[in-house]
Each structure stands twice: as structure tokens, then as C-alpha cells.
Scaffold this active site. Structure first.
Site, PDB file in Angstrom:
ATOM      1  N   SER A 117       0.829  -1.198   0.000  1.00 41.40           N
ATOM      2  CA  SER A 117       0.000   0.000   0.000  1.00 41.40           C
ATOM      3  C   SER A 117       0.871   1.259   0.000  1.00 41.40           C
ATOM      4  O   SER A 117       1.661   1.452  -0.912  1.00 41.40           O
ATOM      5  CB  SER A 117      -0.967  -0.042   1.189  1.00 41.40           C
ATOM      6  OG  SER A 117      -1.943   0.956   1.097  1.00 41.40           O
ATOM      7  N   ASP A 148      -8.949  -4.463  -6.091  1.00 39.32           N
ATOM      8  CA  ASP A 148      -8.491  -3.465  -5.119  1.00 39.32           C
ATOM      9  C   ASP A 148      -9.331  -2.190  -5.245  1.00 39.32           C
ATOM     10  O   ASP A 148      -9.331  -1.541  -6.286  1.00 39.32           O
ATOM     11  CB  ASP A 148      -7.018  -3.155  -5.370  1.00 39.32           C
ATOM     12  CG  ASP A 148      -6.377  -2.313  -4.278  1.00 39.32           C
ATOM     13  OD1 ASP A 148      -7.097  -1.587  -3.572  1.00 39.32           O
ATOM     14  OD2 ASP A 148      -5.133  -2.387  -4.133  1.00 39.32           O
ATOM     15  N   HIS A 206      -7.246  -5.243  -1.898  1.00 36.57           N
ATOM     16  CA  HIS A 206      -6.073  -4.451  -1.525  1.00 36.57           C
ATOM     17  C   HIS A 206      -5.223  -5.164  -0.477  1.00 36.57           C
ATOM     18  O   HIS A 206      -4.033  -4.874  -0.342  1.00 36.57           O
ATOM     19  CB  HIS A 206      -6.544  -3.097  -0.981  1.00 36.57           C
ATOM     20  CG  HIS A 206      -5.440  -2.154  -0.638  1.00 36.57           C
ATOM     21  ND1 HIS A 206      -4.579  -1.628  -1.578  1.00 36.57           N
ATOM     22  CD2 HIS A 206      -5.036  -1.627   0.564  1.00 36.57           C
ATOM     23  CE1 HIS A 206      -3.707  -0.818  -0.991  1.00 36.57           C
ATOM     24  NE2 HIS A 206      -3.962  -0.809   0.300  1.00 36.57           N
TER      25      HIS A 206
END
Length: 285
Positions: free
Chosen positions: A156, A202, A234
Site C-alpha cells: 500500500s 483493489d 487491496h
């Protein structure tokens, strides 16, 4: 006479087999571990026994401490090293499984905590580099590391941070951004071999506005690949993921260790039902 010839031929074959691995290793002194197979890179553990050491945040500067996972034996020499950053609001526990998985394949792996859980990608990139500096200069395992063979990875905002680190330190051998998030979309000056892994589903860092533009912006002259995991969210890096692990291992082996034995898993493009999209420059030995 025939039996003597047979014996001599047998001895020659044995000698050749004994010399071949040594000669092969001499061609590339960075190779670590046995010849890879699909099974070996999919396994939850590789051929190296792994030890770990905790690093307190109060004993370091520039990042928030973490855990170092490393091959216990030094019989094969020094190892390449990888620093891994968690994502926004997360701690190293969210990526802890990656540490022993990669270390057991012949890497020193540092899963880090960040200074605060809210740090942005630019800060996380700086912290990944600070962690590598600590790892190679001050850590208790520094003598096990080849300082010319270093890499970064992250999830991320940590993945966005790995792009930042790779751009800032072109001497790195590899970067592996996982579901990366960053407001910066162009990485045209990045030259480090970069393997971006995105999740098809995601909704936090949609691949259409993050992973794919990041990949596209990296120059074709740089070694790069983009892999999209079928229907993955994600948070795919937060639990053990064999597809992510096997190709991450292959990328790190190929570029950190210059180990062309792993090229077979990257080029031609993998034919894997867990992958919804794969793009690359197809690394060549």
C-alpha cells in the site's frame, strides 16, 4: 580393457558431476540454494533454516524498528537483503509472514515498523532506506549481508514508499511494490528492476489509477513487470499468498542474486490461473 575403459568413463562422469556445481557457482558467486522448481518456490519454506532478531524502535533512528529474519547458516557466504514496509495504519505484523518465507530462500529480510502508522509514501521510502542502512552498518547480522545486493518492498503506502526508495537510490537491485498507493503517478526516472503486484478487485488503490500507471511510466529500458492477482483485494499481502510469494522470490533471486536459474518463472509470462494480467519486459540473462 573394456572393463577398464568403463571404470575410467565412470570416474570421469563422477568427476564432472562433482566439478559442475562448483563451476556453475563460480560463474555466479551470488547463487544461493539448490536448483529451483515450481514446488520449491511455492513451498511455505525454502531450503534455509531461519533465525530472527527483534530491533527496538528506541535503538534506531529514521524508522520504527522491526524484525530481521535471516538464514541461520553462513556456509554459503553472504546474502542479499530486503527491507519491507507495511501500509497506512498498519504495523509489521501485517506483513510478518513475508519475512521467514523470503529468508528461507536465502535472503536477509527486515520487516519494519514506521515512525507513525500515518506516514506517507515519501516518508516510508526514506524509512526503508534508513532500515537498509541500519541493517548493513549497525545490525547484529551485518556481516551476513552483501551490501551491493539490496532491495525494497512494501504494501500500500509502503509499496508507494518502495517506489520512492528505488527512485532515490538507483543502486538498489530490486523493488517489489505490493498493491502500491501513491499520489505520484510518473516514475520515468526510476531505473531499479521493479516488479509491481496489484489486486484486480483493489478498491483502495485501484490498479487502473495506481499499479498500472506506475508500471507504464517506468521506462521500457528498465527491467519491469506487472502482475495482477485475479479477484484479489487491496489486502492480499496481509496473509500468506503463494502466487505473490513465488514470483516475488523469483524476481529477487533474478535481480538481487543475478540468479538466472529463476528466469524460467518470469519469462515467458507465467501461465497461472491466479493471475488476471501480466506485463513485462522479459528479463534476459
Amino acid at each position: 580393457m573394456r572393463s577398464t575403459t568403463r571404470i575410467l568413463c565412470g570416474l570421469a562422469t563422477v568427476a564432472a558431476l562433482a566439478i559442475a556445481p562448483t563451476a556453475h557457482a563460480a560463474d555466479n558467486p551470488y547463487e544461493r540454494g539448490p536448483d529451483p522448481t515450481e514446488s520449491s518456490i511455492e513451498a511455505s519454506r525454502g531450503s534455509f533454516a531461519v533465525s530472527e532478531v527483534s530491533v527496538s524502535r528506541v535503538s534506531v533512528t529514521g524508522f520504527g524498528g522491526g524484525t530481521i529474519y535471516y538464514p541461520t547458516s553462513t556456509a554459503q557466504g553472504t546474502f542479499g537483503a530486503v527491507a519491507v514496509s507495511p501500509g497506512y495504519t498498519a504495523t509489521q505484523s501485517s506483513i510478518a509472514w513475508i519475512g521467514p518465507r523470503l529468508a528461507s530462500q536465502g535472503f536477509v529480510v527486515f520487516t519494519i515498523d514506521t515512525n507513525t502508522i500515518y506516514d506517507q509514501p515519501g516518508s516510508r521510502g526514506d524509512q526503508l532506506l534508513a532500515a537498509l542502512d541500519y541493517l548493513t552498518q549497525r545490525s547484529s547480522v551485518r556481516s551476513r549481508i552483501d551490501t551491493t545486493r539490496l532491495a525494497v518492498a512494501g504494501h500500500s503506502m509502503g509499496g508507494g514508499g518502495s517506489l520512492e526508495a528505488a527512485q532515490d537510490r538507483p543502486s538498489l537491485q530490486a523493488a517489489v511494490p505490493l498493491a502500491p498507493w501513491n499520489t505520484q503517478k510518473s516514475w520515468s526516472s526510476l531505473r531499479v528492476p521493479t516488479f509491481i503486484i496489484g489486486g484486480e478487485a483493489d478498491s483502495v488503490a485501484p490498479v487502473a489509477t495506481h499499479s498500472i500507471p506506475f508500471y507504464t511510466s517506468i521506462p521500457a529500458s528498465a527491467e519491469k513487470a506487472y502482475m495482477e492477482l485475479d479477484n484479489a483485494s487491496h489486502f492480499f499481502p496481509n496473509t500468506s499468498n503463494t502466487t505473490m510469494a513465488k514470483y516475488t522470490i523469483s524476481w529477487l533471486k533474478r535481480f538481487v542474486d543475478n540468479d538466472t536459474r529463476y528466469e524460467q518463472f518470469l519469462c515467458p509470462a507465467p501461465d497461472d490461473r491466479a493471475i488476471s494480467d501480466y506485463r513485462d519486459t522479459c528479463p534476459h540473462a
